[in-house]
Write an enzyme that holds these catalytic residues in place. Sequence first.
Site, short mmCIF file in Angstrom:
data_model
loop_
_atom_site.label_atom_id
_atom_site.label_comp_id
_atom_site.label_asym_id
_atom_site.label_seq_id
_atom_site.Cartn_x
_atom_site.Cartn_y
_atom_site.Cartn_z
CD GLU A 101 -68.76 31.22 55.81
OE1 GLU A 101 -69.78 31.00 56.50
OE2 GLU A 101 -68.01 30.33 55.41
CD GLU B 77 -64.29 29.71 57.76
OE1 GLU B 77 -65.18 28.85 57.58
OE2 GLU B 77 -64.48 30.79 58.33
#
Length: 462
Positions: free
Chosen positions: A168, A367
């Site tokens: 991220e 995720e």
Amino acid sequence: MTLTYQFPEGFWWGSATSATQIEGAASEGGKGKNIWDHWYETESNRFFENIGPETTSDFYHRYKEDIQRMKEIGHNTFRFSISWARLIPGGRGEVNEEAVTFYNNVVDELLAKNIEPFVNLFHFDMPLELQKEGGWESREVVDAYGQYADECFRLFGDRVSKWFTFNEPIVPVEGGYLYDFHYPNIVDAKRAFQVAYNTMIAHAKAVEAFRKHGVEDGEIGIILNLTPSYPRSQNPADLRASRIADLFFNRSFLDPAVLGEYPQELIDLMQEHGHLPETEEGDSNLLKVNTADILGVNYYQPRRVKAKESLPNPYGPFMPDWFFDMYEMPGRKMNPYRGWEIYEKGVYDIMMNLKENYGNIPSFISENGMGVQSEERFIENGEIQDDYRIEFIREHLKWLHRAIEEGANAKGYHLWSFMDNWSWMNAYKNRYGFYSVDLETKARTAKKSAHWIKSVAENNGF
């Protein structure tokens, strides 16, 4: 037992976490300080219940029993990150042998249990000394990261074949340079875009180093939180708002990582507002040549946007949100604890976008998860009955399955997270694990979802 949803052979079942969030031992084993250690020392009041990263879930001392538990619930893969500040205290120079021993032990233990290690090199945890030099604003720090990555491939590349450069990467940009929820708490879009750009240069340098090592059957990629931007309506103003949100928050990393270049519309937009980052000669070729082999996709919630209700303050700082407002769709399904919308079809939409516009790059859900506060409310007979988490996972898996049936190149599903872990400013407020962690004793206890995922993994479907 007949399975309605059967997944492809060799599908990756597992979970994901990161160094700072589970290791603990923040000042043990020769580890240097990272920005979280420092920020917690200086402003512990900004962390939920003043809980910092010093001990977290203590994986550093308990990795053996944790990996045994992963095995017990059917994991065949597990993603963790290496702490740069632990491996190379200060970010440059000598490798810390205690850290090498620890990560070797983790890798070897996973392999001994037939769990494939997926290793991520950077998960929000810049060594403090390098942040003082400007962190990702500095090209010298980018070069230091290249050296660190190279060192990791040399040390662990003989046993690890799945590598990721960043998790991220937009989050340190948003948190550290736009919206004040990560250190260094700067609000400055020009610097934010420089950080974002330099991060992608760092990614490309790591990919280049990886290919020089020639890790056998090895793949290297990046993990992006791809949040689809849904417009409120088909009105042209709403469509433009969602397109620009998508450019800033998804395509600013997805396009250079997978296609090797930035979207022209994003470049034009930044140029128009005087916010283009500084580049160096050879950068565009570096990005073009060093694209990702594999893509991790983190997905929690959709982004819904609409055209601006009011014009931006001309005296305020430039922000991506000059071009859109968030939109709360009536009747949306919510996770009331986290304040996030639950929209399972988002997984399918992401996968179809990758199939149609990004060469169907091999990808996986790296995720997905549901954070819930005060889960002890749901204890019956000593076990947390987290049926809400089972439902959350199951409904996302149904949409992932549909994407695979329609030709998406999706290889696996990792829950965030294996056990409750420390979550940046939120500490242990919302729990995400298959296993709960008692903060006093560090005891791990399986939740109902742990038994459920075991049967899913063993049957490769449900």
